[in-house]
Design an enzyme around this catalytic site. Structure first.
Site, PDB file in Angstrom:
ATOM      1  N   HIS A 173       5.478   2.907  11.922  1.00 15.78           N
ATOM      2  CA  HIS A 173       5.919   4.082  11.256  1.00 15.78           C
ATOM      3  C   HIS A 173       4.958   5.392  11.411  1.00 15.78           C
ATOM      4  CE1 HIS A 173       7.949   7.029   8.594  1.00 15.78           C
ATOM      5  NE2 HIS A 173       8.855   6.519   8.803  1.00 15.78           N
ATOM      6  N   LEU A 223       0.826  -1.456  -0.066  1.00 11.06           N
ATOM      7  CA  LEU A 223      -0.057   0.013   0.001  1.00 11.06           C
ATOM      8  C   LEU A 223       0.830   1.324   0.015  1.00 11.06           C
ATOM      9  CD1 LEU A 223      -3.047   1.283   0.309  1.00 11.06           C
ATOM     10  CD2 LEU A 223      -2.405   1.233   2.764  1.00 11.06           C
TER      11      LEU A 223
END
Length: 344
Positions: free
Chosen positions: A229, A125
Site C-alpha cells: 500500500h 504496526l
C-alpha cells in the site's frame, strides 16, 4: 517525550482510536473492543509467562508522555501457525513443455502454503497520522528488533513481516477482486475484518488447494502481487534496512509481500550492545547521532531515542531521560544507532 513501553489495560480506549484510523488492510488491528481487549490480555499473560509458545504475543505502545496518550502500536507474535494454520501464497513457477510441438512455457503460479509455521512475526504496526513526523515511525518499528536482541531466547530462528498490500482510496483491492472474491463471495473489508477478529476457519474451508495461474488474473491484480500500500512504503524501507527481504510469499487477501530474515542476521541482533549510563545534565548535542536506547528490563521494558555520542561504552543521559527509561547511574542499557551506518 515519546517512549515505548508494554501495553497496559488502560490503553484500550487509545487502541480503539488507533484502530479507527487504520483503515482497511491492517487485519491485526480491527475496530472491535472485545478483540483488542483480548489482545491486551494475551500480551500481559505473555510477559507473565502464562501462555504456551503458540499463543504468545508482545504488544507495545508509543506513548506521548506529555499527553499521557498511546499514539502508536506495534507487536511481535512469538510463533505463528502453532494453534491454527498460517496461510500465505507462495509465488512459484510451473513449466509446460512439449518436445514434439517445440513448446516451452514457464507460467507463474500462486500456491496456498503454510511454510511460515513456527516463525516469529512482526505485526500490528500503526502510528497515528498526527505523529508521522521526525523519527517516530522508525522508533515504533525498530524497537521490536532491539527487544528481540535483548530476549533472543523467546523467539524463533526466523522472522517474518506481512506487509499491507495495495488498495485504492475507496478500499478496493485489485488482488482480492481477482482472487479471493471468486471463492469467498464477500467484500474485501468483510473478509479483512473476519480475519482480524480471529475468525479464520473460512480460509481453509474455501480457498483453493491447487495452484492458481497468475496469467488468469486481471492485469491490475497481477501488477500488485508483492506490492505494498502507498502508505506502507516507508515501513517496508525500514524493515529492509534492518535486513528483511521479500522471498516470494504474499498475503492471500491483498497480495502484499511477506518480508523475512534469519533473526541472527538482523542488524540490531548483530550490532546492538550494552553500555553503562552516566548521569549528566550537559545539554545533548542536537547534531549528535540518534540512538535507539532500551533498558533491557523484561517486565518493565522502556525504549526511546536520544542524540548522543558513545565514549568508552558509556552513554550520557540527563536525569529526566534516565527516569523515563527506569535506569540510574551505572545501569546497563542496550543501544544501537537508529540509522544503519553505510559502509565506505
Amino acid at each position: 517525550m515519546m517512549i515505548i513501553r508494554p501495553i497496559e489495560r488502560r490503553d484500550l480506549a487509545d487502541l480503539l482510536t488507533l484502530a479507527g484510523k487504520s483503515g482497511i488492510g491492517l487485519t491485526s488491528l480491527p475496530q472491535d473492543e472485545d478483540t483488542l481487549l483480548a489482545r491486551i490480555e494475551r500480551a500481559l499473560k505473555t510477559w507473565q509467562g502464562e501462555l504456551p509458545r503458540g499463543e504468545q504475543c508482545y504488544l507495545f505502545v508509543l506513548e506521548d508522555t506529555d499527553r499521557q496518550q498511546a499514539v502508536g502500536v506495534c507487536a511481535i507474535e512469538v510463533a505463528v501457525g502453532l494453534t491454527e494454520p498460517w496461510y500465505s501464497f507462495r509465488v512459484g513457477t510451473q513449466v509446460h513443455a512439449s518436445k514434439q510441438l517445440n513448446v516451452y512455457k514457464s507460467v507463474p503460479t500462486l500456491f496456498l502454503s503454510n511454510d511460515h509455521t513456527g516463525h516469529s512475526e512482526l505485526c500490528t504496526l500503526f502510528l497515528d497520522p498526527d505523529y508521522r513526523h521526525g523519527e517516530n515511525g522508525k522508533l515504533l518499528s525498530k524497537v521490536r528488533f532491539l527487544f528481540i536482541a535483548a530476549f533472543r531466547e523467546h523467539f524463533s530462528e526466523r522472522l517474518i513481516a506481512e506487509m499491507r498490500g495495495f488498495s485504492d482510496e475507496e478500499g478496493r483491492s485489485p488482488f482480492w477482486e481477482s482472487v479471493g472474491n471468486h471463492f469467498f463471495s464477500i467484500e474485501f473489508a468483510k473478509a479483512d475484518y473476519l480475519s482480524g477478529t480471529g475468525q479464520k476457519a473460512f480460509i481453509a474451508e474455501l480457498m483453493p488447494k491447487h495452484p492458481l495461474y497468475v496469467d488468469f488474473l486481471a492485469e491490475d491484480a497481477q501488477k500488485v502481487i508483492g506490492e505494498v500500500h502507498p502508505q506502507t512504503v516507508p515501513a517496508r524501507r525500514v524493515l529492509e534496512s534492518e535486513g528483511l527481504r521479500y522471498q516470494g510469499y504474499v498475503d492471500i487477501f491483498d497480495g502484499g509481500p511477506t518480508l523475512e530474515a534469519e533473526i541472527d542476521h538482523i542488524r540490531a541482533v548483530k550490532q546492538s550492545r550494552l553500555v553503562k549510563v552516566v548521569l549528566d545534565e550537559t545539554p545533548m548535542r542536537v547534531d549528535a547521532p540518534v540512538h535507539l536506547v532500551a533498558n533491557d528490563h523484561y517486565q518493565n521494558y522502556r525504549a526511546l531515542l536520544v542524540n548522543a555520542e558513545l565514549y568508552d561504552d558509556r552513554l550520557h543521559l540527563n536525569a529526566a531521560t534516565a527516569a523515563a527509561l527506569g535506569v540510574e547511574q551505572g545501569s546497563p542499557v542496550r543501544v544501537i544507532p537508529l540509522i544503519a551506518q553505510e559502509k565506505a
